[in-house]
Write an enzyme that holds these catalytic residues in place. Sequence first.
Site, PDB file in Angstrom:
ATOM      1  CD  GLU A 182       8.344  -0.936  -3.532  1.00  0.00           C
ATOM      2  OE1 GLU A 182       7.763  -0.124  -2.799  1.00  0.00           O
ATOM      3  OE2 GLU A 182       8.471  -2.134  -3.220  1.00  0.00           O
ATOM      4  CG  ASP A 183       6.934   2.190  -0.165  1.00  0.00           C
ATOM      5  OD1 ASP A 183       7.707   1.331  -0.682  1.00  0.00           O
ATOM      6  OD2 ASP A 183       6.177   1.903   0.791  1.00  0.00           O
TER       7      ASP A 183
ATOM      8  CG  ASP B 137      15.262  -1.545   4.233  1.00  0.00           C
ATOM      9  OD1 ASP B 137      16.052  -0.645   4.525  1.00  0.00           O
ATOM     10  OD2 ASP B 137      14.940  -2.455   5.028  1.00  0.00           O
TER      11      ASP B 137
ATOM     12  CG  PHE C 123      10.895   2.241  10.669  1.00  0.00           C
ATOM     13  CD1 PHE C 123      10.957   1.172   9.788  1.00  0.00           C
ATOM     14  CD2 PHE C 123       9.659   2.703  11.070  1.00  0.00           C
ATOM     15  CE1 PHE C 123       9.802   0.573   9.322  1.00  0.00           C
ATOM     16  CE2 PHE C 123       8.490   2.106  10.614  1.00  0.00           C
ATOM     17  CZ  PHE C 123       8.563   1.034   9.742  1.00  0.00           C
ATOM     18  CB  VAL C 124      11.331   7.166   7.054  1.00  0.00           C
ATOM     19  CG1 VAL C 124      12.727   7.660   7.369  1.00  0.00           C
ATOM     20  CG2 VAL C 124      11.364   6.263   5.819  1.00  0.00           C
TER      21      VAL C 124
ATOM     22  CG  ASP D 104       2.770   0.686   7.412  1.00  0.00           C
ATOM     23  OD1 ASP D 104       3.702   0.460   6.623  1.00  0.00           O
ATOM     24  OD2 ASP D 104       2.248  -0.194   8.113  1.00  0.00           O
TER      25      ASP D 104
ATOM     26  NE  ARG E  64      -0.498   1.813   4.962  1.00  0.00           N
ATOM     27  CZ  ARG E  64       0.521   1.013   4.619  1.00  0.00           C
ATOM     28  NH1 ARG E  64       1.514   1.491   3.915  1.00  0.00           N
ATOM     29  NH2 ARG E  64       0.540  -0.245   5.006  1.00  0.00           N
TER      30      ARG E  64
ATOM     31  CE  LYS F 118      15.165   3.074   5.577  1.00  0.00           C
ATOM     32  NZ  LYS F 118      14.587   2.085   6.522  1.00  0.00           N
TER      33      LYS F 118
ATOM     34  CE  LYS G 151      -2.981  -2.434   3.236  1.00  0.00           C
ATOM     35  NZ  LYS G 151      -3.372  -2.471   4.673  1.00  0.00           N
ATOM     36  N   GLY G 152       2.125   1.075   0.387  1.00  0.00           N
ATOM     37  CA  GLY G 152       2.997   2.219   0.645  1.00  0.00           C
ATOM     38  C   GLY G 152       3.197   3.173  -0.515  1.00  0.00           C
TER      39      GLY G 152
END
Length: 179
Positions: free
Chosen positions: A98-99, A102, A151-152, A158, A164, A130, A42-43
């Site tokens: 993509e959001d 990582d 962690f953002v 979220d 979100r 990242k 969902k990001g």
Amino acid sequence: MHDDIQEILLSEEVIQNKVRELGKQLSQEYEGKNPLCICVLKGAAPFMADLVRRMEIPLEMDFMAVSSYGAYTQSSGVVRIVKDLDTPVEGRHVLVVEDIIDSGLTLSYLLELLRGRNTASAKVVTLLDKPTRRTTGLKPDYSGFEVPDAFVVGYGLDYAEKYRNLPYIGVLKEEIYSV
Ligand code: 5GP
């Protein structure tokens, strides 16, 4: 600023300027190709919604959901398709939206899957990267910002399904996820 946020990393204005820039670049790259933009739920939903409105070319949209962190802050390494595409991708130019990348595990898996379906091309645009956390060789084709190993949350990202809808991206206070 939301009480649970320790620091704003990227303001709404900074994000929107970057999205405009990426949209312009992608419009040139995909001119005449009718790309299929694939939002990884969902990001990436807020980023996808803003980005496609800055791509001034004909395009199509589809959505995919894969399992990711859930309520945790570490990748399990297991990728599961929760919702597959509705559109056949054979012969299509696909752009995965993509959001954040990582470890790169989620995207490596997705790209392999899409290429296995004989796409004409399969590229990735991510808002955040990242690179220090990468465990795969994956490099995004287009990237908005590099972020530090923290962690953002916000702008789609979220923690346990919260935050979100923040229009900016920030670092969560440590006490929120250490309890
Ligand atoms: P990867 O497979 O690259 O390790 O993880 C990608 C997914 O993990 C992202 O789509 C996102 O859902 C989640 N993720 C990675 N880093 C963060 C982060 O800093 N904050 C949030 N909220 N999610 C993250």
